[in-house]
Write a protein that holds these residues in place. Sequence first.
Motif: not given
Length: 186
Positions: A117-123, A148-158
């Motif tokens: 969810d750290g990826v699919h909720r951020s992108l 890309a998820a980290l750059a979008a600001g995810t705070r969850d596991n990606a």
Amino acid sequence: MRTAPLLGTAGALRAARDAVRAVPGSGDAVLVVAAGTPGGGWEVSWVGDARALLWDGHTLLALTRDHTMAEELRAAGVDAGGTWENVVTTTVATAGPATAGHVRGPAGPGTLVLLSDGVHRSLDAGAIAAELAVPRGSSATARALVEAALAAGTRDNATAAVVPLPREWTVDPDGAVTVRIPEQRA
């Protein structure tokens, strides 16, 4: 990882559930697992809000439905979101035939994309498809999705895995499925 090719993805979920239950207080998790099936094709099983997508080079298709309170409410016709997105209704420890999700599909062409969810909720789907459309190897694409998820600001596991579907599967005498994936060039 060793269980899925031998027992299928539902068997892999059961093995993960049994391992979590065997150690009291060990915690819990969500999971999505994919494996080739004898005779061709693939299967995916999941619990929680980890997702599997199918990419055909043009279209991104959701294979899984999140096991969250928000999704349950939406299925009942209630407009839900916000904090309900983070309330997981099925986990590895609670996985069972009635609570886990399962889907099967044909042999390639295509690509399975497994995401936390750290990826699919951020992108959004467009951003995920844009990363998948860039010609590079599977590992590099998975890294690009996480970055890309980290750059979008995810705070969850990606976490991301990108699995090209072969056109051919073979089955060994012991029942193990062998996938023949052609060499990829970036």
